[in-house]
Design a protein around this motif. Structure first.
Motif, mmCIF file in Angstrom:
data_model
loop_
_atom_site.group_PDB
_atom_site.id
_atom_site.type_symbol
_atom_site.label_atom_id
_atom_site.label_comp_id
_atom_site.label_asym_id
_atom_site.label_seq_id
_atom_site.Cartn_x
_atom_site.Cartn_y
_atom_site.Cartn_z
ATOM 1 N N ARG B 28 0.623 -1.071 0.077
ATOM 2 C CA ARG B 28 0.196 0.165 -0.321
ATOM 3 C C ARG B 28 0.683 1.340 0.271
ATOM 4 O O ARG B 28 0.294 2.530 -0.768
ATOM 5 C CB ARG B 28 -0.221 0.207 1.580
ATOM 6 N N PHE B 31 1.372 2.140 -3.429
ATOM 7 C CA PHE B 31 0.767 2.978 -4.475
ATOM 8 C C PHE B 31 0.560 4.434 -4.058
ATOM 9 O O PHE B 31 0.459 4.781 -5.321
ATOM 10 C CB PHE B 31 -0.705 1.709 -4.117
ATOM 11 N N ILE B 32 0.482 4.354 -2.255
ATOM 12 C CA ILE B 32 0.062 5.640 -2.129
ATOM 13 C C ILE B 32 1.471 6.653 -2.883
ATOM 14 O O ILE B 32 1.385 7.484 -3.411
ATOM 15 C CB ILE B 32 0.380 6.249 -0.662
ATOM 16 N N ASN B 33 2.819 5.676 -2.051
ATOM 17 C CA ASN B 33 3.565 7.161 -2.716
ATOM 18 C C ASN B 33 4.174 7.276 -3.917
ATOM 19 O O ASN B 33 3.813 8.060 -5.193
ATOM 20 C CB ASN B 33 5.224 6.582 -2.212
ATOM 21 N N GLY B 35 1.598 6.780 -6.394
ATOM 22 C CA GLY B 35 0.855 7.582 -7.076
ATOM 23 C C GLY B 35 0.533 8.544 -6.763
ATOM 24 O O GLY B 35 0.495 9.874 -7.572
ATOM 25 N N ILE B 36 1.141 9.219 -5.700
ATOM 26 C CA ILE B 36 1.414 10.803 -5.365
ATOM 27 C C ILE B 36 2.437 11.254 -6.799
ATOM 28 O O ILE B 36 1.877 12.134 -7.305
ATOM 29 C CB ILE B 36 2.592 10.956 -4.726
ATOM 30 N N LEU B 37 3.861 10.852 -7.043
ATOM 31 C CA LEU B 37 4.666 11.119 -7.513
ATOM 32 C C LEU B 37 4.307 11.084 -8.871
ATOM 33 O O LEU B 37 4.746 11.929 -9.929
ATOM 34 C CB LEU B 37 5.652 9.848 -7.819
ATOM 35 N N LEU B 38 3.826 9.766 -9.752
ATOM 36 C CA LEU B 38 2.744 10.431 -10.823
ATOM 37 C C LEU B 38 1.906 11.108 -11.430
ATOM 38 O O LEU B 38 1.852 11.886 -12.217
ATOM 39 C CB LEU B 38 1.719 8.503 -11.491
ATOM 40 N N LEU B 39 0.978 11.192 -9.946
ATOM 41 C CA LEU B 39 -0.421 12.177 -10.066
ATOM 42 C C LEU B 39 1.216 13.941 -10.515
ATOM 43 O O LEU B 39 0.722 14.681 -10.752
ATOM 44 C CB LEU B 39 -1.023 12.190 -8.822
ATOM 45 N N VAL B 40 1.447 13.949 -9.417
ATOM 46 C CA VAL B 40 2.237 15.621 -9.469
ATOM 47 C C VAL B 40 3.362 15.444 -11.155
ATOM 48 O O VAL B 40 2.942 16.566 -11.378
ATOM 49 C CB VAL B 40 3.298 15.301 -8.206
ATOM 50 N N PHE B 41 3.922 14.760 -11.677
ATOM 51 C CA PHE B 41 3.991 14.488 -12.603
ATOM 52 C C PHE B 41 3.068 15.023 -13.676
ATOM 53 O O PHE B 41 3.407 15.338 -14.167
ATOM 54 C CB PHE B 41 5.102 13.510 -13.071
#
Lengths: 200, 96
Positions: B28, B31-33, B35-41
């Motif tokens: 998890r 998934f969270i970290n 997800g954050i990095l991809l989202l911010v990119f």
């Protein structure tokens, strides 16, 4: 993590600005952000299931929980109001922009429609910056100012995009609080924002 | 919005159902970290490639940044003081 977030954001901006990714492919990249958000929230769901303390956190506040989003929204509006003399826009316009509470797509679109493209662009950027500030500042705020401040920093985004960082810094303890607060913020944006430019 | 709700429920189910391998739920954090990095990119990519944003940045960028800092700070301080007040009153036994 904050360093990686800043790096990732900067890398994205550079890649976008210098057209490293061909514009034709760019439209497919909204799938990337949607997919990333899906994976992130899936992870938060697992965290919440594994770490049930997050429900106790909401339960312990009982009805007082409503004060978390309310105090966050009031604080945002109050401080923005106090800065009106330095902003070069009217107090109503400043209030309207601040009433986006971080939801940049909706506040930008609403204000473009209600007050013109300049204020719309201001709202879009201001609320986008607020989301970026949340990504970068959530660790420091959690460390020095505690639970509610951490959740309030995200405003309306604490139920989706910034739910990840809030969950990560608090080891899942603040996830349910963040979803609750983000939901109330989000519900208030389309109600409060038009008030300033339409009815006052 | 609905999709996010489904993701949250699916994650919750994955974390709750006992016969699902803990190896999945142990991921998890990834998934969270991740997800954050991809989202911010992806966010950065769209900011950089959107001329509407980069052009407006010059004209209204500073004002927007100022308002962003103030509204974030205001939210943080408002919630901080109200939390403090409420914790004090709860400790004092009022409203319990």
């Amino acid at each position: 993590m904050t360093g990686y977030i800043a790096l990732s954001l900067g890398l994205g901006i550079i890649c976008g600005y210098w057209k490293v990714v061909p514009p034709v492919l760019l439209r497919y990249f909204s799938f990337l952000t949607d997919g990333a958000l899906f994976v992130l929230v899936l992870g938060v769901g697992m965290e919440v299931a594994t770490n049930r303390r997050t429900f106790l956190e909401v339960k312990s506040w009982k009805w007082r929980i409503v004060f978390l989003p309310l105090s966050g929204m009031a604080g945002s509006l109050l401080l923005s109001f106090m800065a009106v003399p330095f902003l070069g826009i009217s107090w109503k316009e400043a209030m309207a922009v601040a009433s986006g509470f971080g939801w940049y797509s909706l506040s930008g679109a609403l204000l473009t429609h209600l007050a013109g493209p300049t204020l719309g662009a201001t709202a879009f950027l201001a609320n986008l910056f607020r989301e970026i500030l949340t990504f970068l500042g959530v660790g420091v705020v959690f460390r020095y100012l505690g639970d509610w401040a951490t959740v309030a920093l995200g405003g309306a985004t604490s139920m989706d995009t910034t739910l990840g960082p809030i969950t990560a810094v608090s080891n899942g303890r603040l996830s349910a609080l963040a979803i609750t607060s983000g939901l109330v913020h989000s519900l208030c944006v389309p109600v409060v924002l038009p008030l300033w430019v339409r009815h006052l | 919005m609905l999709l996010l709700f489904i993701a949250l429920l699916a994650g919750f189910a994955l974390g709750t159902i006992k016969w699902i391998s803990p190896n999945i739920t142990n991921l998890r954090g990834v998934f969270i970290n991740g997800g954050i990095l991809l989202l911010v990119f992806g966010m950065g990519l769209r900011i950089g490639a959107n001329p509407q944003i980069t052009e407006n940045l010059r004209t209204v960028g500073l004002r927007a940044l100022f308002l962003a800092v103030l509204s974030a700070l205001g939210g943080v301080l408002g919630a901080f003081f109200v939390e403090k007040l409420l914790r004090k009153s709860m400790k004092g036994g009022n409203g319990k």
